[in-house]
Write a protein that holds these residues in place. Structure first.
Motif: not given
Length: 378
Positions: A48-60
């Motif tokens: 769907v585009g935009g933020e990929v929250e799962q990956v943001t969280q893992v990297i954070h």
């Protein structure tokens, strides 16, 4: 035992003028596997585009764990603060290593104290920051993992038949840029900062998507108006530039990014293709690129005007290709005159602005790249 420091001679000189002595080089790391579930979730989200929250969280989480381990090591070395803090992300045999490196400083009078601050500034920048009245508190970061999206790509493919801005993509990219900045600010507010200075922005590919990360130093200036407790100052000026602005009576108030995503268009692309066979200007591309840059700059002008800024300084423009589309980004720091703010010193010492020269040059690449002053060779 000798102190093993990443500080250069210029950094040590500058910090000694502020009552600091060199401490140990410290680091923290964490190796992560995204795992099957994380990869599957990221794959579904990217449609769907935009933020990929799962990956943001893992990297954070990975970056934070490495940073906290570096803090713990600094505490065992009885550091007063940590300078030149970085947050690296490296591929490692199919996994991801998160790495934080910095150089401790101690009180020059030898008094042992607790850890007071961590900063992205090196020793020279820290001198400028302190002399401009900004007290460092914590190295902070905000990140967003994002995708243009398969669905967005299809829509973009259809819309790319027309020349001009694709506003849906512009909106997505503007949102991610501002989201990373807001997360950086939120991290700073937790420790009671009223400014984040020395912000650096990095955009890098990560497993088929992109991560945008902003890093900086959460700081406190005792003379800033109370309004900045709720909305801290943000600036990507170097600390040397910030010192100069404060000495002239200007205060950085907000980092302002603006993004516009454009398509060359089927007709424009075809015309450019044929014109590429002959020597001379491709006027269609010249006009489009000029319009896109002006539009991106116009976005930051509007945002700066909305917060009552006097000027936007240090503007930089960037161009990125996005699978047939082009992102034009402008970013700068909005400033406002506060004549009551002054620097501690009338001038900066030469050692604060001299750039250190590399004395070890290697063209080798690999897992065991050299590490110096908190920076890892690629």
């Amino acid at each position: 035992m000798p102190v093993m420091s990443g500080l250069s001679g210029n950094e040590m000189y500058c910090l000694s003028m502020k009552g600091f002595a060199p401490g140990e080089l410290v680091l923290g790391n964490s190796v992560y596997s995204l795992g099957f579930l994380g990869s599957l979730g990221a794959g579904l989200s990217s449609i769907v585009g935009g933020e990929v929250e799962q990956v943001t969280q893992v990297i954070h989480e990975g970056r934070l764990q490495a940073f906290n381990r570096m803090l713990h090591e600094a505490q065992t070395h009885q550091g007063y603060g940590i300078t030149s803090v970085t947050s690296e992300l490296k591929s490692l045999r199919g996994n991801v290593e998160f790495l934080s490196i910095g150089s401790c400083v101690r009180r020059a009078d030898g008094v042992i104290d607790q850890l007071h601050f961590s900063t992205s500034s090196d020793g020279q920048e820290l001198y400028c920051q302190l002399d401009a009245g900004f007290i460092p508190m914590k190295f902070v970061f905000g990140n967003v993992a994002y995708s243009i999206g398969l669905g967005g790509g299809i829509v973009g493919g259809l819309k790319s038949l027309a020349r001009g801005e694709i506003k849906q993509f512009s909106d997505v990219f503007n949102h991610t840029r501002h989201l990373a900045l807001q997360r950086l600010v939120d991290d700073a507010k937790v420790v009671g900062a009223n400014a984040v200075v020395g912000i650096q922005t990095t955009v890098m590919p990560f497993r088929g998507i992109h991560e945008m990360m902003m890093t900086g130093t959460a700081s406190r200036h005792p003379e800033l108006p109370k309004e900045f407790d709720a909305n801290p100052v943000t600036s990507d000026l170097t600390c040397e530039e910030m010192w100069n602005m404060v000495s002239m009576g200007f205060l950085p108030i907000k980092l302002v990014p603006g993004t516009a995503v454009y398509s060359l268009g089927f007709v424009g692309g075809l015309a450019a293709f044929f014109k590429s066979f002959s020597r001379g200007e491709v006027s269609e591309l010249t006009t489009l690129i000029y319009e896109a840059r002006e539009h991106a700059i116009g976005l930051i002008r509007d945002e700066a005007a909305s917060i009552g800024a006097d000027d936007v300084v240090g503007i930089k423009t960037h161009v990125h290709e996005l699978g047939g589309l082009i992102e034009f980004m402008a970013i700068g720091t909005a400033v406002k005159r506060y004549a009551s703010l002054k620097t501690v010193s009338d001038t900066l010492p030469p050692q604060a602005i001299i750039r250190d020269k590399d004395t070890w040059i290697s063209h080798e690449k690999g897992l065991f790249a050299a590490v110096k002053s908190g920076k890892q060779e690629d």
